[in-house]
Motif scaffolding. Sequence first.
Motif, short mmCIF file in Angstrom:
data_model
loop_
_atom_site.label_atom_id
_atom_site.label_comp_id
_atom_site.label_asym_id
_atom_site.label_seq_id
_atom_site.Cartn_x
_atom_site.Cartn_y
_atom_site.Cartn_z
N GLU A 53 3.34 5.99 -0.06
CA GLU A 53 2.35 5.56 0.93
C GLU A 53 1.21 6.56 1.05
OE1 GLU A 53 0.81 2.77 3.39
OE2 GLU A 53 2.77 2.62 2.39
N ARG A 57 -2.97 5.84 0.44
CA ARG A 57 -4.01 6.08 1.43
C ARG A 57 -4.99 7.16 0.97
NH1 ARG A 57 -2.85 3.20 5.92
NH2 ARG A 57 -4.39 4.29 7.19
N THR A 129 -1.63 -0.36 -5.32
CA THR A 129 -2.57 -0.97 -4.38
C THR A 129 -2.79 -2.43 -4.72
OG1 THR A 129 -3.71 1.14 -3.98
CG2 THR A 129 -4.93 -0.87 -3.47
N ARG A 132 0.09 -4.60 -3.69
CA ARG A 132 0.13 -4.88 -2.26
C ARG A 132 -0.92 -5.91 -1.87
NH1 ARG A 132 1.72 0.76 0.84
NH2 ARG A 132 3.27 1.46 -0.68
N VAL A 136 -0.73 -10.20 0.10
CA VAL A 136 -1.27 -10.39 1.43
C VAL A 136 -1.37 -11.86 1.80
CG1 VAL A 136 -3.31 -10.09 2.89
CG2 VAL A 136 -2.55 -8.22 1.44
N ARG A 139 1.93 -13.59 2.83
CA ARG A 139 2.37 -13.29 4.18
C ARG A 139 1.47 -13.97 5.21
NH1 ARG A 139 3.33 -8.30 1.74
NH2 ARG A 139 1.36 -7.44 2.49
N GLU A 289 -3.65 -8.60 8.37
CA GLU A 289 -3.60 -7.46 7.45
C GLU A 289 -4.97 -7.08 6.93
OE1 GLU A 289 -0.63 -6.98 4.44
OE2 GLU A 289 0.68 -8.44 5.36
N HIS A 425 -8.32 -3.81 3.78
CA HIS A 425 -6.89 -4.12 3.82
C HIS A 425 -6.25 -3.03 4.66
CE1 HIS A 425 -2.76 -3.96 1.79
NE2 HIS A 425 -2.78 -5.07 2.51
N LYS A 426 -5.83 -3.38 5.86
CA LYS A 426 -5.41 -2.36 6.83
C LYS A 426 -4.17 -1.57 6.43
CE LYS A 426 -5.89 -5.37 10.25
NZ LYS A 426 -5.91 -5.95 11.62
N PRO A 427 -3.13 -2.19 5.85
CA PRO A 427 -1.94 -1.40 5.50
C PRO A 427 -2.22 -0.25 4.54
CG PRO A 427 -1.39 -3.73 5.51
CD PRO A 427 -2.88 -3.64 5.65
N THR A 428 -3.18 -0.43 3.61
CA THR A 428 -3.51 0.65 2.66
C THR A 428 -4.84 1.31 2.99
OG1 THR A 428 -4.66 -0.86 1.14
CG2 THR A 428 -2.28 -0.55 0.82
N ASN A 429 -5.57 0.76 3.96
CA ASN A 429 -6.90 1.24 4.34
C ASN A 429 -7.90 1.11 3.19
OD1 ASN A 429 -8.29 2.04 6.64
ND2 ASN A 429 -8.37 4.17 6.01
#
Length: 446
Positions: A53, A57, A129, A132, A136, A139, A289, A425-429
């Motif tokens: 993670e 980021r 990345t 992921r 998206v 989900r 997300e 994309h917020k989970p990975t910024n």
Amino acid sequence: MPPTRRRVLALSNALVAGTLLSGCLAPLSSNDPGTNVQTVTGTGKSNPVSTDEAAIRTLARGNSEFGLTLLSSLAETDPNENQFLSPFSVSVALATTYAGARGETRAAMADTLRFPFDGESLHAAFGETDERLETVDERADADANRGTPFQLTTANAIWGQEGYPWRDDFLTTLRTYYDAGLNVCDFQENADEATETINAWVADRTEGKITDLLAENALDARTRLVLTNAIYFRATWASTFSEENTKRRPFTALDGTTSRVPMMSQSDSFPYAAVDGQQLIELPYVGNEVGMVVLLPKKGTFEAFTSSLSADRLETLLGEMERTDGSIALPKFSLESSLDLGTTLSDLGMARAFSPSADFGGMADIEETGENLSIDSVRQKSVIEVDENGTEAAAATAVEVGVTSAPLNPFEMTVDRPFLFLIRHKPTNTVLFLGRVVDPTAGRSD
């Protein structure tokens, strides 16, 4: 990494494009039935490098820094024009190119592109990345009500001269981390057909939004390799704007002129912050997300704010946002951008990669060919449409290689002057799209 359903479909579509047009032949996945289409790929890695993670980021922060620097540089050339690009698409396309760079060329690219890692660690972070991002929309579909679409797709493809001595390590890296086999082309005899094939691939991956990434005569007998990335995004706001609330309201452009533009508005609870006179808000899309962040500098400070905005400062501002009740008024806007980034990237530090002294010996056995490879051009086309229902955006990048604060409660935010926006994309910024709007009337007919 095992192929996802989307990857299998993407490879199948590439096969269709390759068989319809004779300029290039498309690669096969391991799941495709036997055909007479030629395949050139690396061996693949049974145990590719993994990443965590923190690495994801860190890569995203570097990509944000590169994107902000690139946007600022483009704005210096045309300060009164809207600007829009996908820094993620540029970074991925150049990361695949970087896989074949050596020596000072490699170091200059890493510095300019703000790559935080080297070698397989970098490519693994890009690959993870992308993995992921691919999940998206699945989900979002599961979380959203029927009739609220969400689509986020990315794709990579490599187009190389047939018979050229491409290095297996280079092809293996592209196959393993970017899901990109080598489409065999004959630029020397069929450059026009190769251009048509590549443009057809881009159009297919961007739902027809970008149809002519490569202009006529962009490729010629000197071309040896084209590396492409495409990204397509379409999403409905988690909280849509009512068309009944859209009214024409004044907007003051950067040059001081005022016009009345269609301004959407709604009241709800959003992630919001007011810091030192700057306002920022995040408008989430279904699934939550991915969201659009709008940054509104205080009056009279737009240029100073945008030129000084760094990835660290952006991250700090985003961290100040808290869910707050309030109202937002935002112009409807649509942007189209066609960029030739060669000069800009050279000025930012990548000049060697475009010069006769470039070293891309990691791509091919240049001793066998007697030729030296360098980047001829980096082109990106991008489009975005923002309205009451949501956002549709697409971008495609081609790299051509040839021979030589405390929140207000409630807040009120009226975006009636130049502003910045980004889709992340917020989970990975990860910043997928980035832009500045100095005149929302440009590109609109209403």
